[in-house]
Design an enzyme around this catalytic site. Structure first.
Site, mmCIF file in Angstrom:
data_model
loop_
_atom_site.group_PDB
_atom_site.id
_atom_site.type_symbol
_atom_site.label_atom_id
_atom_site.label_comp_id
_atom_site.label_asym_id
_atom_site.label_seq_id
_atom_site.Cartn_x
_atom_site.Cartn_y
_atom_site.Cartn_z
ATOM 1 N N SER A 186 0.660 -1.205 0.096
ATOM 2 C CA SER A 186 0.310 0.133 -0.429
ATOM 3 C C SER A 186 0.754 1.194 -0.271
ATOM 4 C CB SER A 186 -1.028 0.342 1.111
ATOM 5 O OG SER A 186 -1.932 1.147 1.104
ATOM 6 N N GLU A 308 -9.575 -5.736 -4.449
ATOM 7 C CA GLU A 308 -8.205 -4.317 -3.243
ATOM 8 C C GLU A 308 -9.682 -4.004 -2.085
ATOM 9 O OE1 GLU A 308 -5.035 -4.453 -2.474
ATOM 10 O OE2 GLU A 308 -3.572 -4.600 -4.303
ATOM 11 N N HIS A 401 -7.576 -5.322 -0.397
ATOM 12 C CA HIS A 401 -6.532 -5.002 0.360
ATOM 13 C C HIS A 401 -5.932 -5.437 1.594
ATOM 14 C CE1 HIS A 401 -4.090 -1.585 0.345
ATOM 15 N NE2 HIS A 401 -3.908 -1.398 1.537
#
Length: 483
Positions: A186, A308, A401
């Site tokens: 990320s 995600e 995610h």
């Protein structure tokens, strides 16, 4: 107890029964407060005697995640100003071992997270012959607020300082400074995307693994000025370094969190610039996206998770109530023609709700297409997709995610990950994914064919990992010339 020498002084670590020695809270830069606030990181002060390194150091100041994410995403909060520190885990704490090194840059939207969270414990890497280093870096306004007469991207400068510490000291811990792999997820991966084209980072790492982030997330200076002006307005100060320095952290941190909520509630480009697209008002400041290109001298492994965006839709309940009209507006905001794009996404997902289609489109815009573009730009790169679906939220959370993290770190049984994983996650998948990361850091080859524009080989990590050629090609083609 085991003692290793750094350029600042000796540190004492602790060896666990499995043979991994941990050195925790080692400062790689001076505390970034007082005269050093909002400035480049300065070298740490040397010490005499042996410094105890058996407890985590302070974390970079940050507000907690807003509910429900505070219960889903692991992080810790240790107060103290000496927050530019790192942890080292090694199987051979002695000079000359020459082991590969992995340096982890944590995620958290550039406002949250820390390298010392339990989910990032690098013991499994050390168990498998890798020296693992997990630094903290400045977050939020201290790390990324655009200020006059102060360096931009101070959080990135901290990361570079940590990598320089690794170059100068890691041999004492058994590591090879010429065999460094930087990896992150990320915001950590987005940081690596910036480091790949930052001259000051050149030569500090040989390989890079980017998980759910690449080179496309940043704020242009004009947008960064809007963010700084609004934060100053909220605090009742001028948008200057001296004014922000005078604001106590107990006031600054909640104001940062409130500003993020304002961006989400009123995503007006006139107010926030391109921050309305990724909802991150604090991130690297640069004129535009820059890909490293074929002259890149860093081996790359890059990828994303299949679903995600469900992390941001399912726990909040938005997945089931997202309206069709907003789906069209957001698809257009990402640069696609909804009339052309949405039928393509629907065709692969019969009966999908608007929220499920938003997940597919937003996942591509945020994560998958930037990963593909980076792999395309550097010949010999490796591409992956994580596709194992969590059983949580009755299966709706999907391959969301951050779900790959416990598999990468081989920490499926860490309680911090239980809210994402549910019961009985597949250990065989952790063996495969963690093993691929170790192999890449050791040899530059994760164990599947490199990506090229003819085959587009993509390792799909699910219960039975499989190489797939050009997954969802029709959807990928929609983004040509767009992202």
């Amino acid at each position: 107890m085991t003692v290793c020498r750094t350029r600042q002084g000796e540190v004492r670590g602790r060896t666990s029964p499995d043979g991994v020695t941990s050195f925790l809270g080692i400062p790689y830069a001076a505390p970034p407060f007082g005269a050093l606030r909002f400035r480049e990181p300065a070298p740490p002060e040397p010490w005499t005697g042996v410094r105890d390194a058996t407890a985590h150091g302070p974390t970079a100041p940050h507000a907690p995640y807003a509910p429900p994410f505070d219960a889903l995403i692991p992080e810790n909060d240790i107060p103290g100003e000496d927050c530019l520190n790192l942890d080292v885990r090694t199987p051979a704490p002695e000079p000359g071992a020459g082991l590969p090194v992995m340096v982890w840059l944590h995620g958290g939207a550039f406002t949250n997270g820390s390298g010392s969270a339990s989910g990032y414990d690098g013991s499994a890497f050390a168990r498998d012959g890798v020296v693992c280093v997990t630094p903290n870096y400045r977050l939020g306004a201290d790390g990324f607020l655009h200020l006059p007469d102060r360096p931009d991207n101070r959080g990135l400068l901290d990361q570079i300082a940590a990598l320089r510490w690794v170059r100068d000291n890691i041999a004492s811990f058994g590591g090879d400074p010429d065999q460094v792999t930087v990896f992150g997820e990320s915001a950590g991966a987005m940081s690596i995307g910036s480091l790949l084209t930052t001259e000051a980072a050149r030569g500090l790492f040989r390989r890079a693994i980017l998980q759910s982030g690449a080179c496309h997330h940043h704020l242009r200076p004009s947008s960064a000025r809007l963010i700084a002006a609004r934060l100053a307005e909220k605090l009742g100060v001028e948008p200057t370094p001296n004014a922000f320095e005078a604001v106590p952290l107990k006031e600054l941190l909640p104001a940062q969190a409130e500003l993020r909520a304002e961006v989400a509630a009123d995503p007006d480009p006139e107010r926030w610039g391109e921050a309305v697209l990724n909802m991150m008002p604090f991130e690297p400041v640069q004129p535009g996206p820059t890909l490293p290109g074929p002259d890149c001298d860093v081996d790359l492994l890059v990828g994303s998770n299949r679903e995600e965006y469900r992390l941001f839709l399912v726990p909040t309940g938005r997945l089931d109530v997202f309206p069709e009209s907003s789906l069209h507006a957001m698809t257009a905001g990402y640069g696609l023609d909804p009339a052309e794009a949405l039928p393509v996404y629907r065709a692969a997902r019969p009966g999908a709700t608007p929220g499920e289609l938003l997940d597919a489109v937003a996942t591509d815009w945020f994560y998958r297409i930037p990963a593909v573009r980076l792999a395309e730009s550097v010949p010999g790169s490796y591409l992956y997709e994580f596709a194992w679906r969590s059983p949580r939220f009755d299966g709706a959370l999907g391959a969301c995610h951050a779900l790959e993290l416990p598999f990468v770190f081989d920490r499926l049984h860490d309680p911090a990950y239980a809210p994402l994983l549910g019961a009985h996650p597949p250990q065989a998948l952790a063996d495969a994914m963690h093993g691929a990361w170790v192999s890449f850091a050791t040899t530059g080859d994760p164990g599947w064919p490199a990506y090229d524009e003819d085959t587009r080989a993509t390792m799909t990590f699910t219960t039975t990992p499989t190489v797939v050629g050009d997954p969802r090609a029709r959807e990928r083609l929609l983004w040509e010339g767009v992202r």
